[in-house]
Design a protein around this motif. Sequence first.
Motif: not given
Length: 686
Positions: A386-392, A619-623
């Motif tokens: 939730r805090s980081l735009n990094i893939s799970g 959306q493609k920039s959301m990891a």
Amino acid sequence: MAAVLLDYSELVLVFLMPDSALDRKKQSAMWFGGDGRLLVVQKTGWGKSFVYFIATKLLREMGAGPTLLISPLLALMRNQISAAKRMGVRAEWITSANMNEWPEVEELLVRDEVDLLLVAPERLANEHFRDDVLSHMAERIALLVIDEAHCISDWGHDFRPDYRLIERMARTLPRNLRLLATTATANHRVMQDLREVLGPDLRVHQGSLSRPSLFLQTIRLRRQEERLAWLAGTVPQLAGHGIIYTLTVRDAELVAEWLQSQGLDVHAYTAKKETEEKEELERALLKNQVKALVATVALGMGFDKPDLGFVIHYQTPGSVVFYYQQVGRAGRALEAAYGVLLSGDEEKDITDYFIDTAFPTRNQVQRVIDTLEESPQGATPTDLRRSLNISGGRIKQTMKLLSLESPPPVVKQGSKWQLTAATLGQAFWDRAERLTELRREEQREMQEYVALRSGHMEFLVRALDGDPEAFEPPDLPSLSTSVAPVLVREAVAFLRRRALVIEPRKMWPAGGLPQYEIKGKIPDELRANEGRALSVWRDGGWGELVRQGKHAGRFDDELVDACVRLLQRWSPQSAPEWITCIPSRRHPDLVPDFARRLARALRLPFRAVLQQTGEPEEQKSMANSLQQALNLDGVLEVHEEPLPRPVLLVDDVVGSRWTFTVAAWLLRRHGSGEVWPLALSSLRGS
């Protein structure tokens, strides 16, 4: 008894004698009584497991304690347990696959009724296993076995990072503890890594790596449809049964489905399959009940079928180590077998992805640490997403790698990650840089292999730092490198018919979407129905035409016709009676123009009832999925009353499915009938 005991090195020499497996067992009855540390590097099928099974049996007969075997894969463990029991060794395992059996196994250990305990390396990080199982048997362990020991090396860090725990364990082991490490793939660099971890007194025995029964061939077929056509024309002509390896789950499923459509009895074997189904597929191949399994690396170490007639690679793997290990499964007990490597355009993108994501970046690590500093009580994986735009997946891998450092800068307490007083040392980044460059070298090496016209086995053996032996390749004809045009056309038609299912989401993201004031389960009456995607982005069917249309600003009429045919094949239960689409401020005309033309072709009304109210990031920039959902929070709204009938909801590309989920919820909430999503391309598996 002591008079007939041998040390490790003599035992290996016994195993090198040109006798049958049964004779080997008899000869190895002379075992050693002292200490020793040995690394056995022998090709797949040589019989490395005989060493530790017989050693265990004889040590137990001498009154010694049990053997602890660390092994990486469940399939491998299943085979090892079966083989051990056939040899009269009482073997048990403690893994994620048999949690309900743990109490029984632990009781057997207490009663000293287990000869061989198998565990995955992850168990070494498990507090219960360390404190309640390992601590009670540690003093009694007579032999520690590390199977697939190359995973300890830096080389193996991204396959099984938990093998690094063995390094810490090795430092605390008594110097007189017997230790045996085995692998089929280790070059000089890997062996040096193992000496550094397991001790400088580690003896190494390396046998011949040549596989004279293998006829190796490489074939360059750039396009997806060409390789599918080659498989359809060639596999039915091959004697026996085999394995077809792919780099991705999506391709394993694709190739299996294609060959099934051509009348071949093949099945996909991937990590997505349930354990029971994988076991059933393994048995079917062992019993020659299927022509082939189309598999990812999930079918690898530990699968033992000596009479495999062929191993084919649909794409080129990223390293000689991976390739040698997989192709070496063919022809172990045959005079001749095929090992064929196909090479296509997409493989570099796939292996580049694996290389680029093997380690987190400095920026990603710093963002993780900053987030944990702001969370003194710790953060769950969901908190981090939730805090980081990094893939799970990248967050999970980052936390795993950081926690395996010594001392670790992060630790997991219950469900939460917390910072420690330790800082991440430069050695971590030096290792990341060194290994990334190593992967690039391995990738280039495999492309050299692809270009070979002859000398394939010699190339592989030299790449693994072995000594190539002079031998005549098996007497098999080279396989054709051409493909039948009719099969290519059929493959293209297959790809164009193969729509992908868009599964509806049933839950809102953790924490919900605050602006829409929704969370938890999505009510059935407000949920999207199962949808369809016409293609995979850039695939050999419609995917490339979709990409061209998106870049040109208009989708070809041929895609309209393809969607009409897709709907005819799909035939939703409650047929759509009108069409709408997902709006976009960045490309306001692209999807609406296509949806209008599709509506005319289907003779249905089109209504643009949805609109964007904000400027979200692409959306493609959301990891990760949580970020993708939050990126849509409050962004879409219904500005015109929907028709109260089933609707076809059209978009160009589907990835996370959150756009379809939010749009369907809004449409149903404002009175629409059932919502059927339709996308031109899916990013899944692209």
